[in-house]
Design a protein around this motif. Structure first.
Motif, PDB file in Angstrom:
ATOM      1  N   LEU A 297       0.806  -1.224   0.000  1.00  0.00           N
ATOM      2  CA  LEU A 297       0.000   0.000   0.000  1.00  0.00           C
ATOM      3  C   LEU A 297       0.839   1.276   0.000  1.00  0.00           C
ATOM      4  O   LEU A 297       0.415   2.299  -0.556  1.00  0.00           O
ATOM      5  CB  LEU A 297      -0.904   0.032   1.236  1.00  0.00           C
ATOM      6  N   CYS A 344      -5.958  -5.922   8.434  1.00  0.00           N
ATOM      7  CA  CYS A 344      -5.852  -5.364   7.078  1.00  0.00           C
ATOM      8  C   CYS A 344      -6.740  -4.124   6.907  1.00  0.00           C
ATOM      9  O   CYS A 344      -6.331  -3.161   6.250  1.00  0.00           O
ATOM     10  CB  CYS A 344      -6.212  -6.422   6.042  1.00  0.00           C
ATOM     11  N   VAL A 348      -5.279  -0.225   5.873  1.00  0.00           N
ATOM     12  CA  VAL A 348      -5.640   0.613   4.731  1.00  0.00           C
ATOM     13  C   VAL A 348      -5.656   2.084   5.139  1.00  0.00           C
ATOM     14  O   VAL A 348      -5.088   2.952   4.456  1.00  0.00           O
ATOM     15  CB  VAL A 348      -7.013   0.197   4.168  1.00  0.00           C
ATOM     16  N   CYS A 352      -2.551   5.839   5.081  1.00  0.00           N
ATOM     17  CA  CYS A 352      -2.745   7.249   4.713  1.00  0.00           C
ATOM     18  C   CYS A 352      -1.883   8.171   5.570  1.00  0.00           C
ATOM     19  O   CYS A 352      -1.604   9.306   5.174  1.00  0.00           O
ATOM     20  CB  CYS A 352      -4.217   7.640   4.854  1.00  0.00           C
TER      21      CYS A 352
END
Length: 433
Positions: A297, A344, A348, A352
């Motif tokens: 990610l 998970c 996510v 950020c």
């Protein structure tokens, strides 16, 4: 005659910049492999290093207390190594930090048991963690500024993301090796000598990181100007005297991110073991899978921030961790799928923050005081809130109030969200001064 274009990597970055990425990232892998190995193996070595008690949580609490003590050396590392990096260059500082980390890992590998050495055992363990804490605090100050200063125009978010790509690789190696040893060795062998093996590995690969960093190019023009006598050396606390508001802003930016990061990537397997009797080996396997997902990610979110900005990313992270920890941790069961899904989903939104943390912090300060200005307040905040997260979570469990821990996370996330919304200006298009 036209100047020939610079050789490009497959992702469109000049190969000289790729070498810079590798120098910072591979050394960072070594740093964080050593750092996280401690956390993943706490449940194995804590009964060996501390005196036995009737309550099995007491040795774990003691080990996590030393984990927190290591964090409290990080601000000192951020200050001293950050000032060193501002005066003498990022490359010299990164060489120093990786030597320190290798030495701390070797000391952990040879830590005696309490049965063999008595009180000397926890003393050696504490000393090793103090050395590593100093190194990690200095590593962030030097390596993150090095990464961001090495970035081409419009790619600072992408380059910033490799701070946590490399951190996660180190964590993956630590988690994967711990899981491999836990599954292949008998529990008695893991308790007696198996936990020492990763620390030996960490000390050895520190030498590889040291060799790679020798090929890096210096990014600080100020360090060269100081060497030539063209400008004065920055003073130790110059960043705080000249930019107190920006130093305070980094604290507000980091509070939620550090608690969320150390909970979701480090403490969650132990939290699951303590609260739903999750299997030790399975929790390490889940953590390894989730960390691979988290690592993938990082560059994607870093590139996204180069397009939409840093503030939208941070606000998304802050709102998610204000609202989600209580319901997510409330859903946790001893099912493999349950822990994997919860880890998970959190990652996510955590990405950020982590993908752009280095860029946001570095973009706030000029080159002259960037390493110390970004390194010290960040490391201080991580020490107070990130380093104590496992200790607070375990202590609340011991007191019978484990349900309060997710509320604690949400409260801190709300504070940072207010900072993102009302105090932070967009920095992605500002040139590095």
């Amino acid at each position: 005659m036209a100047t020939p274009p610079l050789a490009q990597s497959p992702i469109g970055i000049p190969r000289s910049r790729v070498r810079q990425l590798m120098a910072a990232s591979i050394g960072n892998v070594v740093e964080w492999f050593d750092w996280y190995t401690y956390s993943f193996l706490t449940v194995y070595f804590s009964p060996q290093v501390f005196p036995k008690t009737d309550n099995p949580l007491v040795p774990v609490l003691s080990a996590f207390a030393i984990f927190a003590v290591g964090f409290f050396m990080r601000p000192l590392g951020g200050l001293l190594v950050g000032a060193f990096a501002d005066r003498y260059g990022r490359k010299a500082a990164m060489t120093f930090t990786i030597v320190l980390m290798g030495g701390g890992s070797l000391l952990l590998a040879v830590t005696p048991t309490y049965t063999a050495a008595g009180v000397l055992a926890p003393i050696v363990l504490t000393l090793a963690r103090l050395i590593q804490g100093l190194s990690v605090g200095g590593e962030f100050a030097a390596a993150t500024t090095f990464l961001v200063e090495s970035a081409p125009p419009g790619r600072r978010g992408l380059f910033s993301s490799f701070q946590y790509v490399s951190t996660t690789i180190g964590q993956l190696l630590a988690s994967g090796l711990a899981a491999l040893l836990a599954s292949s060795l008998a529990e008695g062998d893991m308790d007696s000598y198996g936990w020492r093996i990763p620390f030996v590995v960490g000390a050895v690969i520190s030498l590889v990181g040291l060799w790679i960093r020798k090929g890096a190019e210096e990014t600080s023009t100020v360090a060269e100007e100081i060497k030539k006598g063209e400008v004065e050396r920055p003073r130790m606390f110059e960043f705080l005297v000249r930019y107190p508001t920006k130093a305070a802003l980094i604290v507000g930016i980091t509070v939620a991110g550090t608690v969320a990061y150390y909970t979701w990537t480090t403490f969650l397997p132990t939290y699951a073991q303590q609260n739903v009797n999750f299997d030790k080996a399975d929790s390490l396997t889940v953590s390894t899978i989730a960390l691979v997902f988290f690592m993938i990610l990082q560059p994607l979110l870093g590139m996204l921030s180069d397009k939409i900005g840093r503030r939208p990313m941070l606000i998304t992270f802050g709102l998610a961790f204000t609202l989600l920890p209580v319901p997510l941790l409330g859903m946790l069961t001893n099912s493999f799928a349950s822990l994997l899904l919860i880890q998970c989903v959190g990652m996510v939104f955590l990405g950020c923050f982590t993908a752009i943390s280095a860029a946001v912090n570095s973009e706030l300060f000029p080159t002259r005081v960037r390493a110390s200005g970004a390194g010290f307040p960040y490391s201080l905040t991580v020490a107070i809130f990130g380093g104590t997260a496992p200790l607070i979570g375990t202590a609340l469990k011991d007191a019978g109030n484990s349900g309060l821990f997710p509320w604690y996370m949400s409260a801190l996330a709300l504070i940072s969200t207010l900072v993102y919304v009302f105090a932070l200006k967009e920095t992605k298009d500002q040139p590095l001064s």
